[in-house]
Write a protein that holds these residues in place. Structure first.
Motif, PDB file in Angstrom:
ATOM      1  N   CYS A  70       0.835  -1.193   0.000  1.00 53.69           N
ATOM      2  CA  CYS A  70       0.000   0.000   0.000  1.00 53.69           C
ATOM      3  C   CYS A  70       0.874   1.249   0.000  1.00 53.69           C
ATOM      4  O   CYS A  70       1.918   1.272   0.653  1.00 53.69           O
ATOM      5  CB  CYS A  70      -0.860   0.046   1.263  1.00 53.69           C
ATOM      6  SG  CYS A  70      -1.822  -1.429   1.552  1.00 53.69           S
TER       7      CYS A  70
ATOM      8  N   CYS B 141       2.900   2.496   3.208  1.00 46.47           N
ATOM      9  CA  CYS B 141       3.285   1.390   4.095  1.00 46.47           C
ATOM     10  C   CYS B 141       4.763   1.503   4.451  1.00 46.47           C
ATOM     11  O   CYS B 141       5.593   1.848   3.600  1.00 46.47           O
ATOM     12  CB  CYS B 141       3.043   0.070   3.377  1.00 46.47           C
ATOM     13  SG  CYS B 141       3.624  -1.353   4.320  1.00 46.47           S
TER      14      CYS B 141
ATOM     15  N   CYS C 229       2.355  -9.520   4.313  1.00 42.66           N
ATOM     16  CA  CYS C 229       2.708  -8.397   3.434  1.00 42.66           C
ATOM     17  C   CYS C 229       4.220  -8.279   3.377  1.00 42.66           C
ATOM     18  O   CYS C 229       4.825  -8.235   2.302  1.00 42.66           O
ATOM     19  CB  CYS C 229       2.137  -7.103   3.999  1.00 42.66           C
ATOM     20  SG  CYS C 229       0.353  -7.007   3.911  1.00 42.66           S
TER      21      CYS C 229
ATOM     22  N   ASN D 104       4.501  -4.710  12.914  1.00 39.66           N
ATOM     23  CA  ASN D 104       3.425  -3.722  12.792  1.00 39.66           C
ATOM     24  C   ASN D 104       2.268  -4.068  13.725  1.00 39.66           C
ATOM     25  O   ASN D 104       1.200  -3.484  13.656  1.00 39.66           O
ATOM     26  CB  ASN D 104       2.950  -3.601  11.331  1.00 39.66           C
ATOM     27  CG  ASN D 104       2.523  -4.935  10.762  1.00 39.66           C
ATOM     28  OD1 ASN D 104       2.411  -5.924  11.501  1.00 39.66           O
ATOM     29  ND2 ASN D 104       2.279  -4.990   9.464  1.00 39.66           N
TER      30      ASN D 104
ATOM     31  N   CYS E 103       1.701  -0.007   9.556  1.00 40.27           N
ATOM     32  CA  CYS E 103       0.714  -0.506   8.590  1.00 40.27           C
ATOM     33  C   CYS E 103      -0.346   0.580   8.464  1.00 40.27           C
ATOM     34  O   CYS E 103      -1.161   0.744   9.371  1.00 40.27           O
ATOM     35  CB  CYS E 103       0.104  -1.813   9.091  1.00 40.27           C
ATOM     36  SG  CYS E 103      -1.366  -2.319   8.158  1.00 40.27           S
ATOM     37  N   VAL E 104      -0.293   1.301   7.365  1.00 41.24           N
ATOM     38  CA  VAL E 104      -1.226   2.434   7.234  1.00 41.24           C
ATOM     39  C   VAL E 104      -2.679   2.013   7.194  1.00 41.24           C
ATOM     40  O   VAL E 104      -3.562   2.808   7.495  1.00 41.24           O
ATOM     41  CB  VAL E 104      -0.977   3.280   5.956  1.00 41.24           C
ATOM     42  CG1 VAL E 104       0.186   4.205   6.142  1.00 41.24           C
ATOM     43  CG2 VAL E 104      -0.802   2.411   4.728  1.00 41.24           C
TER      44      VAL E 104
ATOM     45  N   ILE F 153      -3.493  -5.910  -0.797  1.00 43.73           N
ATOM     46  CA  ILE F 153      -4.311  -5.086   0.080  1.00 43.73           C
ATOM     47  C   ILE F 153      -4.651  -3.772  -0.629  1.00 43.73           C
ATOM     48  O   ILE F 153      -5.795  -3.372  -0.720  1.00 43.73           O
ATOM     49  CB  ILE F 153      -3.537  -4.781   1.388  1.00 43.73           C
ATOM     50  CG1 ILE F 153      -3.015  -6.061   2.024  1.00 43.73           C
ATOM     51  CG2 ILE F 153      -4.405  -3.977   2.343  1.00 43.73           C
ATOM     52  CD1 ILE F 153      -4.041  -6.945   2.628  1.00 43.73           C
TER      53      ILE F 153
HETATM   54  S1  SF4 Z   1       1.402  -3.912   6.143  1.00 42.80           S
HETATM   55 FE1  SF4 Z   1      -0.487  -2.699   6.028  1.00 42.80          FE
HETATM   56  S2  SF4 Z   1       0.064  -0.897   4.863  1.00 42.80           S
HETATM   57 FE2  SF4 Z   1       1.653  -2.403   4.492  1.00 42.80          FE
HETATM   58  S3  SF4 Z   1       1.044  -3.469   2.624  1.00 42.80           S
HETATM   59 FE3  SF4 Z   1       0.215  -4.637   4.363  1.00 42.80          FE
HETATM   60  S4  SF4 Z   1      -1.877  -3.842   4.694  1.00 42.80           S
HETATM   61 FE4  SF4 Z   1      -0.766  -2.373   3.388  1.00 42.80          FE
END
Ligand code: SF4
Ligand SMILES: Cc1ncc(C[n+]2csc(CCOP(=O)(O)OP(=O)(O)O)c2C)c(N)n1
Ligand SMILES: Cc1ncc(C[n+]2csc(CCOP(=O)(O)OP(=O)(O)O)c2C)c(N)n1
Ligand code: SF4
Ligand SMILES: [Mg+2]
Ligand SMILES: [Mg+2]
Lengths: 338, 615, 615, 338
Positions: free
Chosen positions: A21, A24, A55, A125, A204-205, C53
């Motif tokens: 994202c 992030c 992620c 996160n 994590c935004v 996401i």
């Molecule tokens: S950690 Fe959070 S902000 Fe980063 S990619 Fe994953 S969902 Fe998106």
């Protein structure tokens, strides 16, 4: 420096478009890793980046090195195999708080106990990002998430504490967006032989925005964190006038110039000391009672598993009469049928 | 050698040594089997010990046995029923009497038959022979304990050490019974106790005295005569299935010039492979004793990524835990061999017993369409061969291979003609080293459909693997619908292509046999013996035994087509029969299944086949 | 309402809302489906969002879609192809144009078609309509962004909030297209943003303005007319498959008077069940978010031992991890339901896509002979029913039950006639409470062959369970050979007995149909629609759809026997077809398989069936 | 005391014959558990004894209570389920060093972190007994076993350290054959709410005989171990003249009467103190540098998971309007078709 060091950090960027994202914290960490590898003068083919699932674990796809995006929680075990099989490789493991500490907890502690020479970058996160927002083993008690709509009733692990509990020898902490410091930490981790854990406070935004803000926010960061450096006094604060002193068995924050405290009273950080007492206390410091410790908290030499495996092989081979399959099958009890 | 009352000439004989766990029966049996092998008999052995580490003394659950089958012609099983039983206590007699052949000989240590032991063994009278109606057997009531004590009384040994030598007395007596030389056992004793001369002396004396006791009782005891077998010339050694697996991988590592890496976690009955390879640091084996089965396979997958010949070893419950990671190796198309030594299930089940009930798990125990090669060894010594071939297929076809053995062949031993690796096929490792212009990680060998192995450290081949679906060409992550379909099919085809590189199914027997017996894996010895005996008895029966399960040999259908009656025999509820049905529904399969933690007996097989023939 | 250029009368219509992940298409689609449902149409919906996401804005991989199928008669799938497409940007158009029905309507936000977005979407010219040859469709080129800005210009909103309201403009326009009332959506907006009056006002205004824009363009735009469906009277709500599963267990807990316990670890696409039950503390559900899948099932097994209605939820890779523990529940004969929401495999595979490739894993993914009941739901709403029945079977038969759903039905929604639990069958819990004289833990109900449930806390029934083989009578650990055989058979028979308690297989269609279509699980909607349409088109085709997989319904053989041509359709490589072959090798099964992470389309099914009919 | 307390320890013996090797330490521990349960006045039906797989894990079969011999390593997870589902039960988990710390490591640390109210008896014989003698995660570096014929190259976990690293609140240690002390430890563990870990130094006569002998041997035991008691000075030795004092951040053994040391200088054991510093140091003490600590090293109150789960349920139920399935399905967005 060798010719290899001519390598640029952009050489470590793969051709895959980065799919985290926007905003992030992972983006910054990717840059830090690439910078650190360039600074370290790595060549691309000697690097293996291993991850689990999350992620954060998509990381290897973005690195122009050897890489393996494996299965959830097993990154440490797979990375251990990679390194033990070929100790000449630089093996970096990328993992998240869920990947490393939920499903992967057992491999995490055993890798640390064995002291396999891995650089483990733990993206903390405090949330399961990829599955869209459930609490993780590092989420704070009472944290509200999709699976804890009324707040969790669990206390979180503190990665530093768990690492030391598993007999860890290297633990450092830094903040995603502080590239310069992150790069430093990675270089120190790379220099350390054995399992190096770097906990990166990552934002994590989407599902846990600003969870670290109380300490990472620029306005307060210097007052609420302390950057430890081996051999240097534990001083922090915007005005560099606060420091840590020992009060019995406890750490205490004092202001230099108050209560008769001078710089000489401030503790000197010894990252290399075998004893875990202070390291544990430093790793466990939490805001608002204390500043949160950043930097290399612990870096102690110890036998390295993959090296021991090799040297035991060599030792045995030197003395053994069995040098080949043939020697083996002809050793011991045999008989002839004529 | 004096004159004997009666010499029984035999083609083959089964001897069972049995006693309390502490009585040293495993060693006794092993020594006897060595001597027989050196004498030139073909042999097959099987140990049978209690599930408990030290089960309660004197009870049936504490009986430890070791069976040796040896003969003048080839021998394929440790034998169902025994000709000679050595019973060191009443529990051993009670547990084993039902496994005697009519007219056999029982050597019983009568000293052990005191009230306490009789009760512990579950006897209700003081005469176990009468109580168990063993009157028709030759019973040698030897006071072994007394005689051993007598023999050693002047040696200054403590009582415990004296009692420990009882087994050598019994062994001496059995040597007499079969007219076998004591040399090998003497040598063994001398080597083993080199540092304890008194113990050497005692054991040697007891061994001889046991032998001589035979001469004393010869007037009333029959002895046996078995000619040496007509077996292939060469150097032999004894080999158990588990050690054979370990050694097969050592051979493959040497032939392929790869480093052998084992990631494993102990589990009965597979632990011995881990133990053997842990001792093979001399040959440069890297063994990673992992924290669990998942880490066992995952370290191996990592080592495979690094370019090692990577294996992991386990038994049923461990295979269940490895399922997810096997799927990763399928997707990443990395070579790895997963050895599963099957035991009684489900769950913890009967961990020390044998079974063939993990076949479906091996084929399907993972999420998604996740094909792997499945191979099964069928004897202790050919476990060496199939470990070697499993490694060869894994590396050359870049695929996970599951190698199935079972508790029966893993623990059993056979004499093994020591091979010369020069005679064994090459293993060609599909490494990429030199720059290929349009190289990409999923570039495929057109014949095998397998990709190439670019390992970290090799310049210019940096790439990323992973568990997400991959683009068939570039290897990049792909969510494309048709690409997925193509990759699912490709992975299956790749496994099917292996069929072009394995031997055809061989049938033992005639093309027009009235019954085709089908088996797979560890039941070979029993099935073969049954079929062989029936053939000699004039029946027209054939055997098709499978070692390659997935893919099946190319001629499978053609073989099955020839026979009107097919019976699939397995130690499970019919898993291979079902698998054949799925593949060749056009044929009818009768099922003969047994799930008792025990191998088939040749007798029950023969009976069943005869019934089928008469149907 | 003004005069329209053209009103298209339709039985049913498929509308797809699509745009960038941030464009709010999921909400738009949901609101539209509610309004249609309340209006009285039958509906079926399916969301389709990117694996990432937040995938890169403006790209195809970042397109998020929501499809609504609604009609005047019953509707069984979200539809293959759409009549109306709302595309908020060029990427949405590019990604979806291939799914348009001939002559359909495309509403495109032309403001979004700037050069940057066109390039990101992969267009090479500046006219996507021409480039993609969409000239035959009704194209509504609406400057939605400009109009939204215009509409809100005086409200004092920031630009971001204004752009966020675009979706309501589009929704208003679609409501006009179908002549639907705005009431429900208005209410929703008022409730949702209750604390932000300005946002409420803005959204309401934009919604109306979008609707009114329809009136403005009516001269050139066709509108649609669909009558309400003739559906059963009562109170309805929308239900997704995942929530339906959660609620099915809640219903079973209430009916059985048991506490509901869920042990689980998040995994796509099953996480929503965990989330829904985590929120159900009001109904006393205990949810244990475990450290991994193994702990998820193990805590559930513990809770089952304690006497709870225990369940665990997961998807493919998680099921692989649970295999060993399922075996324990088989051996201990404890009730537990394992829900597996299938996704694309193998390995991590295509985690956000649908597939039916875990059937063999569900049946065989464990060591040993380890039978469990396997049930599959076949629509979002009947996931409620089968969750309920899975719980009922588990508890009443004291057995693990695997409930299979898939990503398609788990995420899809349908209107659900709210049931009255009083109409649902009882669940009789086989607790023992009063002292029975010869009670022992493996005493069995003679009809079901299931044992009774003695839970800790109950005096006089203290006993030990475990994973080792158990004596069939006493439940004590047993290594006895024949006992093992008996127990292996008993466990299988116990599962087979369930067949006496489940409904027979129903066939939709004639006994003499020329083709029997066979399916199982989540493909029902597509198979049914295809068969139904073919029937209406004059073909003689029948459908037999399975929800009970193991055991199969008692009349299965009898049903299959009736048809000469049978085709088994599955989203895998033929697992159920193989399973049927194993069970009924006497019939021939054609296979129609698709492994693309996507459901079947009705069109491809019909085409295939017609080919088969003509063969 | 209640009527229940009339129960005798023999009432807890099941009718199964005990199948451990003669001389195995497990026999003594079985007796201790039965005595402790009798002392605690447990009634048989309220007890659930849960184990994994291993020699030690056959334990439940010998107990006339509810019992469950489960699968390898999963005892903690299954026991957690048993307890959370029915918090009224007394749930005791029996485990070995392999079962708890090798395959079961993850469940072990997570159970501790959550603080589920279990009494965990960890039989530490530093070997895999049931599989006949391979080294375990607690085997000493260099230990020779069937899988380490040339000595291990791994450092062992120290269960106390790992427990504290996982945020543990109760840790005690005792010796198999010291029944009286073992029974005491079990009673204390039972009294503690939350996860209680008791590490029992257990002798495996067959595969690792005498591994603990240096400290458990009667002749030396008093000099080489220290029995800690809350509130009492840390004194040990046959002559009760040695004690532990603090020397900077380190513990030090001093002799009372030497170097001017008096009893007053000796540290007082505070098992209830939240801070882990001293507990960790005590748990980590190894012979010959220190006496090995026995007794309750740490026993600190903290929120208990199973209790929190219940009380959160109650809190939500008090305020929620949804009281039944019917309320739920009729809540939120519904519509009527007439
Ligand atoms: S950690 Fe959070 S902000 Fe980063 S990619 Fe994953 S969902 Fe998106
Ligand atoms: C075996 C298995 N279980 C569960 C999942 C689902 N899953 C994927 S990532 C993840 C958690 C990720 O959290 P973390 O490691 O913190 O990574 P983040 O996304 O926060 O970077 C989960 C539960 C999975 N892919 N595989
Ligand atoms: C899944 C699985 N893996 C491995 C085993 C084999 N196994 C049984 S017990 C055991 C180790 C036992 O060690 P420990 O827990 O220390 O118990 P002890 O026998 O020493 O009391 C192992 C590896 C198993 N039963 N199941
Ligand atoms: S092997 Fe060791 S731990 Fe197991 S029962 Fe025997 S002595 Fe005890
Ligand atoms: Mg995370
Ligand atoms: Mg142990």
């Amino acid at each position: 420096m060798s010719v290899e060091s001519q390598i640029k950090f952009t050489d470590f960027k793969s051709d895959q478009s980065v799919k985290w994202c926007p905003g992030c914290g992972d983006h910054a960490i990717l840059n830090s890793v690439q910078k650190a590898m360039a600074n370290l003068g790595y060549s691309k083919e000697e690097v293996a980046v291993i991850s689990g699932i999350g992620c954060s674990s998509r990381f290897p796809y973005y690195m122009e090195t050897y890489g393996f995006h494996t299965i959830h929680g097993r990154g440490s075990a797979i990375a251990s195999g990679v390194k033990v099989a070929n100790p000449r490789l630089k093996v970096w493991q990328i993992t998240g708080d869920g990947d490393a500490l939920a499903i992967g907890g057992n491999h995490f502690i055993h890798t640390i106990r064995r002291n396999v020479d891995l650089n483990v970058i733990l993206f903390n996160n405090q949330i399961y990002g990829l599955t869209k927002g459930q609490y993780s083993p590092t989420s704070k008690r009472g944290f509200i998430s999709k699976t804890s709509p009324f707040g969790t009733v669990e206390s979180p692990f503190r990665p530093g504490e768990l690492c030391i509990g598993a007999r860890g020898h290297f633990f450092a902490r830094c903040i995603d967006k502080d590239l310069k410091h992150s790069v430093e930490m990675m270089e120190e981790a790379a220099a350390h032989e054995g399992t190096s854990i770097i906990e990166i406070l990552q934002n994590c935004v989407i599902y846990n925005d600003k969870t670290h803000n109380a300490i990472t926010d620029k306005a307060h960061s210097e007052d609420r964190t302390i950057k430890l450096e081996h051999g240097k006094p534990m001083i922090f604060g915007k005005d560099r006038n606060k420091g840590l002193v020992l009060d019995g068995l406890n750490l205490k924050v004092e202001t230099i110039g108050q209560n008769g405290i001078t710089e000489a009273d401030i503790l000197i950080h010894d990252a290399h000391c075998e004893d875990t007492t202070l390291h544990l206390k430093l790793a466990d410091m939490e805001y608002p009672d204390y500043p949160v410790a950043l930097g290399v908290i612990r870096a102690v030499k110890a036998p390295v598993y993959d090296q021991c495996v090799e040297s035991q092989l060599n030792d045995v081979q030197e003395v053994s009469k069995i040098k080949s399959f043939k020697d083996l099958v002809h050793s011991g009890d045999t008989w002839d049928v004529e | 050698m004096g004159k004997r009352s009666k010499v029984i000439e035999k083609e083959e004989v089964v001897v069972r040594f049995s006693g309390d766990s502490g009585d040293g029966m495993q060693l006794t049996g092993t020594l006897f089997s060595y001597t027989s092998a050196i004498f030139g008999n073909d042999i097959s052995t099987f140990p049978d010990y209690p599930a408990e580490i030290r089960a309660p003394q004197g009870t049936i659950s504490g009986v430890s046995g070791f069976q040796v089958h040896f003969g003048h012609s080839e021998v394929y099983t440790p034998g169902d029923y025994c000709d000679v039983l050595v019973a060191m206590n009443p529990a051993a007699l009670k547990a084993n009497a039902k496994w005697m052949k009519p007219g056999g000989t029982i050597i019983l240590d009568v000293d052990s038959c005191d009230e306490k032991n009789l009760i512990k063994a579950g006897y209700e009278t003081d005469d176990p022979i009468i109580e168990d109606k063993l009157g028709d057997y030759h019973i040698v009531k030897a006071p072994i304990t007394t005689l051993t004590k007598e023999s050693l009384k002047d040696m200054g040994l403590d009582n415990k050490s004296i009692l420990r030598s009882k087994n050598m007395y019994a062994l001496g007596l059995v040597y007499w019974l079969f007219d076998r030389p004591l040399d090998h056992t003497r040598e063994y004793i001398q080597k083993k106790f080199a540092k304890k001369p008194l113990i050497v002396e005692a054991n040697l004396k007891v061994l001889s005295d046991g032998y001589n006791y035979g001469n004393i009782i010869q007037a009333v005891t029959p002895s046996y005569h078995i000619h040496p077998a007509d077996i292939k010339k060469g150097k032999y050694r004894n080999l158990s299935g588990n050690v054979a697996v370990a050694w097969g991988f050592l051979a493959a590592a040497e032939k392929s010039n790869l480093q052998l890496f084992l990631g494993s976690y102990p589990i009965t009955p597979a632990t011995e492979i881990l133990q053997e390879l842990s001792a093979r640091k001399d040959l440069g084996v890297k063994v990673f004793q992992a924290e669990d089965e998942i880490a066992g396979i995952c370290t191996a997958i990592g080592a495979s990524f690094s370019g090692s010949l990577a294996i992991t070893t386990t038994s049923g419950p461990g295979l269940a835990l490895k399922g997810e990671a096997i799927g990763l190796a399928v997707m990443a198309e990395l070579p790895i061999v997963i050895v599963n030594v099957q035991r009684g299930g489900p769950s913890t089940g009967l961990p020390t017993k044998t079974e063939q009930s993990d076949l479906m798990q091996a084929l399907y125990g993972r999420n998604g369409e996740s094909p792997v090669v499945v191979i099964a060894a069928s004897s202790p010594t050919n476990s060496f061969d199939y470990a070697f071939y499993a490694a060869k297929v894994a590396v050359e076809h870049m695929t996970p291979v599951i190698l199935l053995t079972d508790g029966f062949i893993a623990n059993g031993t056979q004499p093994w003609l020591i091979p010369d690796l020069a005679d064994w096929p090459e293993i060609k490792v599909p490494f990429v080293t030199e720059k290929i212009d349009d190289w990409h990680p999923y570039l495929r060998d057109p014949e095998k459909l397998s990709r190439y192995w670019a390992t970290p450290g090799t310049k210019g081949f940096e790439h990323r693997l992973g568990g997400l679906e991959k683009d068939a060409v570039t290897g990049a992550v792909s969510h494309d619908a048709l690409n997925h379909q193509r990759m699912v099919e490709l992975r299956e085809e790749k496994v099917q292509k292996v069929a072009n590189f394995i031997p055809e199914l061989e049938v033992i027997g005639e093309d027009d046999a009235d019954l085709l017996v089908v088996g797979w894996g560890g039941t070979f010895g029993h099935l073969f013996t049954a079929v062989d005996e029936l053939t000699h008895e004039g029946h027209n029966v054939a055997l098709a035994h499978f070692n390659y399960i997935k893919p099946l040999p190319l001629n499978t259908k053609e073989v099955l087509k020839r026979y009107k009656k097919i019976v699939v025999c397995e130690l499970n509820m019919g898993q291979f029969a079902n698998y054949l049905t799925m593949n060749f529904p056009e044929f009818k399969y009768k099922k003969f299944n047994k799930v008792q933690g025990q191998p088939f007996t040749v007798i029950e097989l023969k009976e069943h086949f005869i019934t089928l023939l008469e149907e």
